[in-house]
Design an enzyme around this catalytic site. Structure first.
Site, mmCIF file in Angstrom:
data_model
loop_
_atom_site.group_PDB
_atom_site.id
_atom_site.type_symbol
_atom_site.label_atom_id
_atom_site.label_comp_id
_atom_site.label_asym_id
_atom_site.label_seq_id
_atom_site.Cartn_x
_atom_site.Cartn_y
_atom_site.Cartn_z
ATOM 1 N N HIS A 65 -9.339 98.207 -48.833
ATOM 2 C CA HIS A 65 -9.492 98.458 -47.397
ATOM 3 C C HIS A 65 -8.836 99.807 -47.108
ATOM 4 O O HIS A 65 -7.621 99.935 -47.228
ATOM 5 C CB HIS A 65 -8.834 97.344 -46.588
ATOM 6 C CG HIS A 65 -9.448 96.007 -46.854
ATOM 7 N ND1 HIS A 65 -10.582 95.586 -46.209
ATOM 8 C CD2 HIS A 65 -9.128 95.024 -47.726
ATOM 9 C CE1 HIS A 65 -10.925 94.372 -46.661
ATOM 10 N NE2 HIS A 65 -10.053 94.023 -47.592
ATOM 11 N N LEU A 66 -9.651 100.790 -46.792
ATOM 12 C CA LEU A 66 -9.113 102.136 -46.558
ATOM 13 C C LEU A 66 -8.899 102.414 -45.071
ATOM 14 O O LEU A 66 -8.367 103.454 -44.706
ATOM 15 C CB LEU A 66 -10.021 103.193 -47.191
ATOM 16 C CG LEU A 66 -10.171 103.068 -48.717
ATOM 17 C CD1 LEU A 66 -11.103 104.140 -49.262
ATOM 18 C CD2 LEU A 66 -8.828 103.129 -49.429
ATOM 19 N N ASN A 97 -15.058 96.337 -43.425
ATOM 20 C CA ASN A 97 -14.491 95.790 -42.180
ATOM 21 C C ASN A 97 -13.635 96.827 -41.471
ATOM 22 O O ASN A 97 -12.483 96.594 -41.128
ATOM 23 C CB ASN A 97 -13.705 94.495 -42.434
ATOM 24 C CG ASN A 97 -12.544 94.680 -43.371
ATOM 25 O OD1 ASN A 97 -12.527 95.612 -44.166
ATOM 26 N ND2 ASN A 97 -11.556 93.808 -43.278
ATOM 27 N N ASP A 307 -7.690 94.083 -53.388
ATOM 28 C CA ASP A 307 -7.758 93.719 -51.962
ATOM 29 C C ASP A 307 -6.660 94.476 -51.198
ATOM 30 O O ASP A 307 -6.052 93.946 -50.263
ATOM 31 C CB ASP A 307 -7.635 92.204 -51.767
ATOM 32 C CG ASP A 307 -8.058 91.746 -50.365
ATOM 33 O OD1 ASP A 307 -8.513 92.598 -49.567
ATOM 34 O OD2 ASP A 307 -7.919 90.551 -50.076
ATOM 35 N N GLY A 326 -2.873 90.449 -45.271
ATOM 36 C CA GLY A 326 -3.135 91.510 -46.239
ATOM 37 C C GLY A 326 -1.889 92.160 -46.774
ATOM 38 O O GLY A 326 -0.843 92.185 -46.120
HETATM 39 ZN ZN LIG Z 1 -11.685 89.192 -48.194
#
Ligand SMILES: [Zn+2]
Length: 430
Positions: A65-66, A97, A307, A326
């Site tokens: 996720h950047l 996302n 992740d 996260g």
């Molecule tokens: Zn996920």
């Protein structure tokens, strides 16, 4: 002897790729490997010392996720890519996302364009449904035409069985892969941690293992029905591993990934109420950790994915129930894999380089053998480097690592992307 004068020579290391290992120097010119031989005269080329180290294809992370566009205060494509390079990665696959979601050509272009300035190769996934709302399919053909090879609504799973079937039918025609964040929301809703002894003790609403396993089960069935491949993201339960193991034995067209936090941490960590341990899917039980490790060892699980999910300190300082899910992952994944799994290094690198490259559809540039003519996307791994994770010395914009203070053995020493040494002796060069 090659015709071209090298601009970079990696000297004194052990080359290791899917074809095996040998002692060799590696010469690079104009972004391409031009020679792999026992002793290469560097001449005027820059030299990277690889003594005592492994010279291997760069690592590939198919789940990061950047945060750009939309949450640049937590991470950007530039800072996330730098963290990845420091972790030994030469390619990452950005999850869709973002805000807005990567569900249109315009947003995908923005991400890919920004990715071109990054220190490593940034690939983008596309969302399966518009706005990741699970209602209407995204323009998958247009996104595939931009080079997008993986689609996912990551952050959520596609709840509607019929829509997922249609997405898989489209995927077959386009030659792309559907990746699923497996979570049946009817079961997980309102939960903040794994449902079990610890959630009862702590009085925190739980998410049962079955919320993941039911969707794994459904998608194995839908893959069989449509013939389309399904990639399972961040498997976290023993039941999921067993389902995928059986599906593969039955010849199903499925692949799977697992994250370092799911093979190193359990729900017991949540007893601290520290939101740094809040993640989705949640940390499970020790039997699940053992099953993930077994799945990584026996080939049921094809890839280790981080992740990587940066969050600002401010949001992670909220009470456990309100904090976002996260953890950071890019800079610690290799060290955790080397320290905690006890796998032969060849097996670990398969899980972190060539297999995720194949699933992501980027084997033309990443994860291939270290040989003349291949793009120079390489990492020099020091298997003996011992280091302590310090949240404040990580390169990510965020600080939410659950591993602060942990001692790891094994680290990326140099990272070379498209022929450029972007990390030298553990230091980012730009
Ligand atoms: Zn996920």
């Amino acid at each position: 002897m090659p015709d071209q004068k090298p601009d970079l020579v990696i000297k004194g290391g052990t080359v290791l790729d899917e074809t095996g290992r040998r002692s060799a120097d590696v010469a690079v010119a104009d972004g391409v490997i031009v020679e792999v031989a026992e002793s290469i005269d560097a001449g005027s080329a820059a030299v990277l010392d690889a003594g005592g180290c492994l010279v291997t294809p760069g690592l590939v992370d198919l789940h990061v996720h950047l945060r750009e566009p939309g949450r640049e205060e937590a991470e950007t494509i530039e800072t996330g890519a730098r963290a990845a390079a420091l972790g030994g990665f030469t390619a990452v696959l950005a999850m869709p996302n973002t805000e807005p979601a990567i569900d249109s050509v315009a947003v995908a272009r923005e991400v890919l364009d920004k990715g071109r300035d990054a220190v490593i190769d940034v690939y983008s996934s596309g969302s399966i449904t518009v706005g990741r709302k699970g209602e209407q399919l995204s323009p998958m053909a247009e996104l595939a035409a931009l080079g997008i090879r993986v689609f996912t609504d990551d952050g959520s799973g596609v709840q509607d069985d019929r829509l997922m079937r249609r997405a898989l039918e489209y995927a077959s025609g386009l030659g792309v892969t559907m990746a699923q964040h497996c979570e049946v929301e009817a079961l997980s809703k309102g939960g903040h941690m794994h449902e079990g002894a610890w959630s009862s003790r702590l009085g925190i609403a739980g998410i049962p293992a079955e919320a993941e396993e039911l969707m794994v089960m459904r998608d194995i069935a839908l893959s069989r029905l449509t013939g389309a491949p399904v990639h399972f993201q961040h498997l976290s339960t023993a039941g999921s591993v067993a389902l995928v193991r059986q599906a593969k034995a039955d010849g199903a067209n499925v692949t799977a990934e697992a994250c370092p936090h799911h093979f190193t941490l359990t729900a017991a960590e949540v007893a601290s109420y520290d939101p740094v341990f809040k993640v989705n899917p949640p940390l499970r039980e020790s039997a699940d950790v053992a099953a993930i490790k077994a799945g990584l060892a026996d080939g049921t699980i094809d890839a280790i994915a981080t992740d990587h999910a940066p969050h600002t300190q401010e949001t992670k300082e909220a009470p456990f129930d309100e904090a976002p899910c996260g953890m950071l992952g890019l800079e610690t994944a290799l060290g955790l894999g080397m320290t905690e799994l006890g796998l032969p290094i060849e097996r670990l690198l398969a899980l972190m380089s060539w297999q995720p490259a194949a699933i992501s559809g980027i084997r033309d540039a990443h994860g291939g053998p270290v040989q003349e003519g291949r793009p120079a996307n390489l990492v020099v791994v020091d298997p003996d480097a011992t280091w302590v994770v310090d949240a404040y010395r990580l390169s990510s914009k965020s600080r939410n690592t659950p591993y602060a203070g942990r001692t790891l053995t094994g680290r990326a020493r140099h990272t070379i992307c498209n022929g450029e040494a972007v990390v030298i002796d553990g230091e980012a060069q730009r």
